[in-house]
Design a protein around this motif. Structure first.
Motif, short mmCIF file in Angstrom:
data_model
loop_
_atom_site.label_atom_id
_atom_site.label_comp_id
_atom_site.label_asym_id
_atom_site.label_seq_id
_atom_site.Cartn_x
_atom_site.Cartn_y
_atom_site.Cartn_z
N ARG A 42 36.69 37.27 35.16
CA ARG A 42 37.53 36.30 35.85
C ARG A 42 37.69 35.05 35.00
O ARG A 42 38.78 34.51 34.86
CB ARG A 42 36.85 35.97 37.18
N THR A 50 37.78 41.42 48.09
CA THR A 50 37.53 41.06 46.69
C THR A 50 37.15 39.60 46.51
O THR A 50 36.38 39.28 45.62
CB THR A 50 38.75 41.38 45.81
N VAL A 51 37.68 38.69 47.35
CA VAL A 51 37.29 37.29 47.20
C VAL A 51 35.81 37.09 47.56
O VAL A 51 35.07 36.49 46.78
CB VAL A 51 38.22 36.36 48.02
N ASP A 94 41.22 31.73 46.99
CA ASP A 94 40.68 32.91 46.31
C ASP A 94 39.58 32.64 45.30
O ASP A 94 39.17 33.55 44.59
CB ASP A 94 41.82 33.66 45.62
N ASN A 95 39.07 31.40 45.19
CA ASN A 95 38.06 31.12 44.17
C ASN A 95 38.52 31.59 42.80
O ASN A 95 37.72 32.06 41.99
CB ASN A 95 36.71 31.78 44.49
N ASP A 96 39.82 31.53 42.57
CA ASP A 96 40.38 31.93 41.29
C ASP A 96 40.07 33.39 40.95
O ASP A 96 39.71 33.71 39.82
CB ASP A 96 39.86 31.01 40.17
N THR A 97 40.23 34.30 41.92
CA THR A 97 40.01 35.71 41.62
C THR A 97 41.29 36.53 41.70
O THR A 97 41.29 37.68 41.31
CB THR A 97 39.00 36.35 42.60
N PRO A 116 37.69 40.11 40.32
CA PRO A 116 39.04 39.71 39.94
C PRO A 116 40.03 40.83 40.19
O PRO A 116 39.75 41.99 39.89
CB PRO A 116 38.91 39.40 38.45
N GLY A 147 33.83 38.45 44.80
CA GLY A 147 34.06 37.85 43.49
C GLY A 147 34.66 38.78 42.47
O GLY A 147 34.49 38.58 41.27
N ARG A 149 31.79 40.76 36.65
CA ARG A 149 33.01 40.34 37.35
C ARG A 149 33.34 38.88 37.07
O ARG A 149 34.48 38.52 36.77
CB ARG A 149 32.83 40.56 38.85
N ALA A 150 32.35 38.02 37.17
CA ALA A 150 32.59 36.59 36.98
C ALA A 150 33.04 36.29 35.56
O ALA A 150 33.90 35.44 35.33
CB ALA A 150 31.35 35.80 37.33
N ALA A 183 36.72 45.15 37.83
CA ALA A 183 37.94 44.42 38.16
C ALA A 183 38.89 45.43 38.78
O ALA A 183 38.65 46.64 38.72
CB ALA A 183 38.58 43.81 36.91
#
Lengths: 411, 311
Positions: free
Chosen positions: A340, A121-122, A143-146, A127, A125, A336-337, A103
């Protein structure tokens, strides 16, 4: 004396513990790498030392408390974005692709945050949690919530500032705003809110940084529409101090209003307390319960006697590191996921409230299956749908030559 | 492993863009002796042309700028090169009459003017908020493949510009440029019009810089005034050309790759330093580049690869 001695003993114990920590970490798995992108050089460089100290403090506390995921240490991987979006993208690429960070904390500036998010970063993936990107545009990144931030967006600051100015009995202001996303965005949100409250913006100038003099702009502003005060949106070192000095020397304005960028005791020390007496403004506030704030401030002063724990965005940076550490613990993984997905879980209520310096307790709670809710040094740190923290705005004023915190406001 | 390759690809992509900038500057300075310190301006025009043409229409709501036409990159990139060249036409016509050092000052001024225009003309450029959401060519291929494909595209463009620059240098046109650089009066005496030739070289070089700007905008997927930094957009290119060897196209490319490698490696090494030293090392990087330039100028003024005698 005992009060002084106790922390020192605690620090010794922590130091002794850290001697054993490396071997423990090796036994339990390698360190988890967290990227930290700050503007160590360039226009924002003056803000960096205390912000960096805040992040270091948070990591040291978490590591001293035994680290995350059964004793794995959190390791900072630092990068300097030179206050330049291109350099930011380059170093973010290094962090994401070569250093394989889990992150990222930062970047500091809104424009750089947008560039880094879009380009690096988006897609990957990763955050990112910015402690200080305040432009409203950061919320609009696809941002796919990142993309998260512990800083409060400028929209709120503009509204609070407009109310404070009206309550101070000022009807007509002139605005000097730094010509970048921060200055223009905040000037815009202030103007809209101020006019809605019946105020008048007599004149507005966007100024370029690092000019030797701003007399011409100030003279134009002072002569247009009879303003009662000057609102200065900028940074001290790159023009803010010069503007104040020019204005005071020439008697253009008698009252000054500032924002988070100018919230610095150094400004008062350099310009002179007498001329700035009564200046007021807004800054990133703290909604933290006093004891949480004090726990953080005491720890910060112990680690950095020369620095101010209340300096701009330092508590936000500390909190950014904490929520990442807690999210890793709650996720049970440094993927990472997974981080996030767990940032909101640990930062938002409901849940058992944990605060600064309570990492060990939070970890025990998570181990027992409880849900934690981090309430940090800067505020409750509740991330909304766009990843923005819902914080407070500080009302500060210059009183007796000291920068004094007057109130913490939420609207 | 794949991550390290991706990082290498990123660095090579940027080195490729810098190679195009250095090739453009080599046409102007190396071949013709035009001291252009306004590379930033031509890069900016190309970058914004490509950015505004290729940015998607939907971006118009979030950021107010004059673009958002959603054109494909293969239309926008040539237009970006054309925009750089078109800017160079009036600038060159006015400024090329000045002698070397005055030309340098005039071009610095033009670069700065363009930077301020970009920052203040919100209706066109989005002002300080810039142009976000620029699509990167070939990114539809997916994350690792798209990045390698973009690298290949940049290298292809650099190779094309190299071929063009080599052909120019060998052609009678290139020989005339060198003749004007060495002795303007002699070139006049054999019936050449130095003004027209210099303008042609200036415009051609500016076109290369415009194209490089378009590639930069596509790579970063964002273009804003803060990204237009004279240190990285103008002066670093000069260091590259002088280090590599001005007057030699291969030298320009070698210089771009070598200096960019030092630049990137110093960032990498600085990050390995402990704590506070890492942030201080950021300043040392700038110093190192300056030191390298001094050493090269003192000990190898012709650069790593000097200019080969003309055939």
């Amino acid at each position: 004396m005992t009060a002084l001695r106790l922390p020192r003993r605690a620090a010794l114990a922590a130091g002794a513990a850290s001697l054993f920590a490396p071997s423990l970490a090796r036994a339990q798995g390698e360190a988890i790498r967290i990227g930290v992108i700050l503007s160590a050089t360039g226009g924002l460089a003056a803000f960096v030392p205390p912000i960096r100290a805040g992040i270091v403090l948070a990591f040291e506390e978490m590591n001293a408390a035994g680290g995350v995921l059964n004793g794995r240490r959190l390791q900072m991987v630092e990068a300097d974005d030179q206050t330049n979006p291109q350099a930011g993208v380059t170093v973010a690429t290094r962090l994401v692709q070569a250093e394989n960070v889990s992150a990222i904390i930062g970047p500091m500036a809104s424009g750089i945050t947008i560039a880094v998010a879009n380009a690096v970063t988006v897609p990957a993936g990763v955050p990112i949690v910015s402690p200080s990107a305040t432009a409203p545009a950061v919320s609009q990144i696809n941002d796919n919530d990142t993309v998260f931030r512990t800083a409060v967006p400028d929209g709120l600051q503009g509204q609070v500032l407009a109310r404070l100015v009206r309550e101070a009995g000022i009807e007509r202001v002139a605005i000097m705003a730094i010509n970048n996303d921060y200055g223009r965005g905040l000037a815009g949100s202030f103007t809209a809110a101020f006019q809605a409250r019946g105020g008048t913006v007599a004149g507005a100038q966007n100024y370029e940084e690092n000019r030797p003099s701003y007399r011409a702009e100030l003279q134009t502003l002072a002569r247009t529409g009879n303003p009662q005060a000057l609102l200065l949106i900028g940074y001290p070192a790159s023009g803010g101090n010069t503007i104040l000095r020019n204005s005071i020397e020439n008697g253009f304005f008698q009252r000054y209003i500032g924002t988070d960028g100018m919230r610095d005791q150094g400004v008062i020390d350099q310009i002179g307390a007498r001329a700035l007496e009564g200046m007021f403004g807004t800054g990133p506030g703290t909604a933290a319960a006093p004891e949480r704030r004090e726990a953080y401030a005491a720890a910060f002063r112990r680690a950095n006697p020369q620095m101010d724990p209340g300096a701009a965005f330092v508590a936000q940076a500390y909190d950014a590191a904490y929520v990442i550490g807690l999210a890793i613990q709650a996720a049970g993984s440094a993927e990472r996921a997974a981080i996030r997905a767990n940032l909101r879980t640990v930062a938002n209520g409901p849940g058992e409230v944990v605060g600064p310096g309570e990492f060990a307790r939070a970890r025990d709670l998570i181990a027992r299956g409880a849900k934690v809710n981090y309430e940090g040094a800067s505020g409750p740190v509740e991330f909304n749908a766009t990843g923005d923290a819902q914080g407070r705005i500080e009302h500060w004023a210059v009183r007796g030559g000291r920068l004094t915190s007057v109130a913490q406001l939420s609207e | 492993m794949e991550a390290a390759l991706l990082y290498l690809a990123t660095m090579l992509t940027l080195a490729g863009v810098y190679a195009c900038l250095a090739l453009g500057l080599n046409l102007q300075w190396g071949l013709t002796g035009l001291m252009n310190f306004g590379g930033l301006g031509f890069l900016a025009v190309g970058a914004y042309t490509a950015a505004l043409l290729t940015a998607p229409e939907s971006a118009q709501q979030s950021a107010a700028h004059g673009g958002g036409f959603g054109w494909p990159w293969w239309v926008a990139w040539p237009l970006a090169a054309l925009a750089g060249a078109l800017l160079a036409l009036p600038v060159g016509a006015a400024a090329l009459r000045l002698r070397a050092d005055y030309l340098a000052i005039a071009t610095i001024g033009i670069g700065e003017i363009l930077r301020l225009v970009v920052r203040n003309e919100d209706w066109l450029t989005g002002g300080p908020l810039g142009v976000p959401g620029i699509p990167r060519p070939l990114e539809s291929l997916g994350e690792p493949a798209g990045q390698f494909a973009f690298l290949a595209l940049v290298l292809l463009v650099a190779a094309g510009l190299y071929a063009m620059a080599e052909a120019t240098a060998r052609s009678p046109f290139g020989r005339t440029l060198r003749a004007i650089r060495e002795d303007e009066e002699a070139a006049k005496a054999v019936g050449k019009n130095p003004g027209a030739f210099r303008l042609a070289a200036f415009v051609l070089g500016a076109g290369c810089m415009g194209l490089a700007g378009a590639m930069l905008a596509g790579f970063f997927k964002f273009m804003g005034p803060d990204a237009l930094d004279p240190v990285t957009a103008t002066f670093l290119v000069w260091v590259m050309l002088i280090a590599g060897g001005s007057g030699n196209n291969r030298g320009a490319i070698l210089g771009a790759v070598a200096v960019w490698a030092i630049w990137a490696a110093s960032d990498f090494l600085a990050a390995q330093l402990p704590g506070e030293a890492a942030t201080r090392a950021a300043y040392v990087r700038l110093f190192l580049i300056g030191l390298a330039l001094q050493l090269i100028l003192l000990h190898r003024p012709q650069g790593l690869l000097g200019e080969r005698p003309g055939r």
